[in-house]
Scaffold this motif. Sequence first.
Motif, PDB file in Angstrom:
ATOM      1  N   LEU A  49      54.581 -50.614 -68.597  1.00 15.51           N
ATOM      2  CA  LEU A  49      54.634 -50.007 -69.926  1.00 15.51           C
ATOM      3  C   LEU A  49      54.231 -50.994 -71.010  1.00 15.51           C
ATOM      4  CD1 LEU A  49      57.909 -47.925 -69.573  1.00 15.51           C
ATOM      5  CD2 LEU A  49      55.605 -47.012 -69.901  1.00 15.51           C
ATOM      6  N   GLN A  50      54.576 -52.271 -70.808  1.00 16.51           N
ATOM      7  CA  GLN A  50      54.204 -53.283 -71.793  1.00 16.51           C
ATOM      8  C   GLN A  50      52.689 -53.461 -71.862  1.00 16.51           C
ATOM      9  OE1 GLN A  50      53.406 -56.942 -71.001  1.00 16.51           O
ATOM     10  NE2 GLN A  50      53.078 -57.355 -73.168  1.00 16.51           N
ATOM     11  N   ARG A  51      52.005 -53.397 -70.735  1.00 17.85           N
ATOM     12  CA  ARG A  51      50.542 -53.490 -70.723  1.00 17.85           C
ATOM     13  C   ARG A  51      49.927 -52.301 -71.459  1.00 17.85           C
ATOM     14  NH1 ARG A  51      51.470 -55.233 -65.377  1.00 17.85           N
ATOM     15  NH2 ARG A  51      50.897 -53.196 -64.509  1.00 17.85           N
ATOM     16  N   LEU A  52      50.497 -51.118 -71.225  1.00 15.09           N
ATOM     17  CA  LEU A  52      50.035 -49.919 -71.923  1.00 15.09           C
ATOM     18  C   LEU A  52      50.300 -50.040 -73.419  1.00 15.09           C
ATOM     19  CD1 LEU A  52      48.983 -47.016 -72.004  1.00 15.09           C
ATOM     20  CD2 LEU A  52      51.259 -46.244 -71.284  1.00 15.09           C
ATOM     21  N   HIS A  53      51.473 -50.542 -73.761  1.00  9.86           N
ATOM     22  CA  HIS A  53      51.853 -50.765 -75.167  1.00  9.86           C
ATOM     23  C   HIS A  53      50.866 -51.703 -75.853  1.00  9.86           C
ATOM     24  CE1 HIS A  53      54.335 -51.708 -78.627  1.00  9.86           C
ATOM     25  NE2 HIS A  53      54.522 -52.949 -78.228  1.00  9.86           N
ATOM     26  N   TYR A  54      50.509 -52.764 -75.176  1.00 14.11           N
ATOM     27  CA  TYR A  54      49.568 -53.752 -75.725  1.00 14.11           C
ATOM     28  C   TYR A  54      48.183 -53.142 -75.907  1.00 14.11           C
ATOM     29  CZ  TYR A  54      47.177 -58.261 -76.264  1.00 14.11           C
ATOM     30  OH  TYR A  54      46.431 -59.317 -76.738  1.00 14.11           O
ATOM     31  N   ALA A  55      47.757 -52.360 -74.907  1.00 12.04           N
ATOM     32  CA  ALA A  55      46.410 -51.776 -74.958  1.00 12.04           C
ATOM     33  C   ALA A  55      46.306 -50.673 -76.015  1.00 12.04           C
ATOM     34  CB  ALA A  55      46.044 -51.212 -73.585  1.00 12.04           C
ATOM     35  N   SER A  56      47.333 -49.837 -76.128  1.00 12.56           N
ATOM     36  CA  SER A  56      47.282 -48.728 -77.090  1.00 12.56           C
ATOM     37  C   SER A  56      47.356 -49.221 -78.527  1.00 12.56           C
ATOM     38  CB  SER A  56      48.415 -47.732 -76.815  1.00 12.56           C
ATOM     39  OG  SER A  56      49.680 -48.339 -77.017  1.00 12.56           O
ATOM     40  N   SER A 268      49.049 -43.979 -74.516  1.00  8.71           N
ATOM     41  CA  SER A 268      47.932 -43.784 -73.590  1.00  8.71           C
ATOM     42  C   SER A 268      46.907 -44.879 -73.828  1.00  8.71           C
ATOM     43  CB  SER A 268      47.289 -42.408 -73.793  1.00  8.71           C
ATOM     44  OG  SER A 268      46.772 -42.288 -75.117  1.00  8.71           O
ATOM     45  N   TYR A 269      46.134 -45.164 -72.801  1.00  9.29           N
ATOM     46  CA  TYR A 269      45.084 -46.157 -72.950  1.00  9.29           C
ATOM     47  C   TYR A 269      43.984 -45.603 -73.859  1.00  9.29           C
ATOM     48  CZ  TYR A 269      47.075 -49.176 -69.386  1.00  9.29           C
ATOM     49  OH  TYR A 269      47.901 -50.025 -68.697  1.00  9.29           O
ATOM     50  N   PRO A 270      43.352 -46.451 -74.655  1.00  3.33           N
ATOM     51  CA  PRO A 270      42.284 -45.979 -75.550  1.00  3.33           C
ATOM     52  C   PRO A 270      41.170 -45.292 -74.761  1.00  3.33           C
ATOM     53  CG  PRO A 270      42.912 -48.241 -76.072  1.00  3.33           C
ATOM     54  CD  PRO A 270      43.599 -47.901 -74.793  1.00  3.33           C
ATOM     55  N   GLU A 271      40.692 -44.154 -75.281  1.00  2.00           N
ATOM     56  CA  GLU A 271      39.609 -43.441 -74.617  1.00  2.00           C
ATOM     57  C   GLU A 271      38.284 -44.163 -74.847  1.00  2.00           C
ATOM     58  OE1 GLU A 271      39.430 -39.357 -75.648  1.00  2.00           O
ATOM     59  OE2 GLU A 271      41.507 -38.942 -75.064  1.00  2.00           O
ATOM     60  N   THR A 272      37.442 -44.134 -73.846  1.00  2.00           N
ATOM     61  CA  THR A 272      36.135 -44.776 -73.940  1.00  2.00           C
ATOM     62  C   THR A 272      35.108 -43.767 -74.438  1.00  2.00           C
ATOM     63  OG1 THR A 272      36.706 -46.204 -72.079  1.00  2.00           O
ATOM     64  CG2 THR A 272      34.381 -46.073 -72.660  1.00  2.00           C
ATOM     65  N   SER A 273      34.359 -44.119 -75.462  1.00  2.07           N
ATOM     66  CA  SER A 273      33.349 -43.217 -76.018  1.00  2.07           C
ATOM     67  C   SER A 273      32.146 -43.106 -75.071  1.00  2.07           C
ATOM     68  CB  SER A 273      32.883 -43.732 -77.380  1.00  2.07           C
ATOM     69  OG  SER A 273      32.201 -44.971 -77.224  1.00  2.07           O
ATOM     70  N   SER A 274      31.341 -42.067 -75.270  1.00  2.00           N
ATOM     71  CA  SER A 274      30.151 -41.884 -74.440  1.00  2.00           C
ATOM     72  C   SER A 274      29.172 -43.045 -74.612  1.00  2.00           C
ATOM     73  CB  SER A 274      29.464 -40.564 -74.785  1.00  2.00           C
ATOM     74  OG  SER A 274      29.123 -40.523 -76.164  1.00  2.00           O
ATOM     75  N   LYS A 275      29.092 -43.564 -75.833  1.00  2.00           N
ATOM     76  CA  LYS A 275      28.217 -44.713 -76.080  1.00  2.00           C
ATOM     77  C   LYS A 275      28.698 -45.928 -75.300  1.00  2.00           C
ATOM     78  CE  LYS A 275      26.347 -47.658 -79.759  1.00  2.00           C
ATOM     79  NZ  LYS A 275      26.336 -47.941 -81.218  1.00  2.00           N
ATOM     80  N   ARG A 276      29.989 -46.126 -75.283  1.00  4.25           N
ATOM     81  CA  ARG A 276      30.555 -47.259 -74.550  1.00  4.25           C
ATOM     82  C   ARG A 276      30.334 -47.087 -73.046  1.00  4.25           C
ATOM     83  NH1 ARG A 276      31.328 -52.485 -73.967  1.00  4.25           N
ATOM     84  NH2 ARG A 276      33.345 -53.048 -73.054  1.00  4.25           N
TER      85      ARG A 276
END
Length: 291
Positions: A49-56, A268-276
Amino acid sequence: MNINVKDFQVPEGEKVKLDQWPTRVEPVYKSKKKYHKILEEHVDELSTLQRLHYASNRYAVLLIFQAMDAAGKDGAIRHVMSGVNPQGCQVFSFKHPSATELDHDFLWRTSQCLPERGRIGIFNRSYYEEVLIARVHPEILCSQGLPDEVLNKKTIWKERYRSIVDLENHLYRNGTRIIKFFLHLSEEEQRKRFLDRIDEPEKNWKFSVADIEERGFWKQYMQAYEACLSATSTKNAPWYVVPADDKRNTRLIISQIVLDTFKALNMSYPETSSKRQQELQVIRKLLEKQG
């Protein structure tokens, strides 16, 4: 295992009487082996959860620990947070304020240490010392250089409670989630732990004559804690009165409260855009060619 964290939460507006709150409850573990298994599960889940917390990177989480001496704050922090990435967590211990800190308002020094979004901050003692030890030893206020009108005994504590609640509500509105733990130790259990610190050479460094002197103010401290918990436990920043006579049980209760707090954030983890995604596919092809 079933830990209902609501059993330990102080409802907003409730007048706390600590003699009605247990210092020991039925253990949630059946053996030492079972304790280690449950704690390991909690630590692993908290690490994820801490990894998710850091990423979000949306919320900050602040854990505040307050207690009488020998209640086990250091051990609880060490065991519960053992799996957390140090880059995403900072622990601050607040002792006697410096001359510079005394020249500022009582919330200033801790405000410098508040966690950033995506991180966990831990206060081992906190700004609450200013309505606890300063209330038991009002002479401390005289060394703070405050204006005479501020030192009104009839209003100063209510005004400080209001400042604390206002600060915590402000932090909540800006994405900081605050969990406050009072480790509720019995006077008899403290006596036993002090004796252990004397009898065990590796614990001698933890003990000082000042500890015994403060023990003489036990009743006054309980009254100060009761007033503090009653005035500052809110929906946005609740106090949890955690039974502390059984260290293992204490750690499992605390870890469950922390886990429940993180789960309630719906991260939640950040969503990746189509460009990315297109960029990543280009990089993949380059890497594959290098193989």
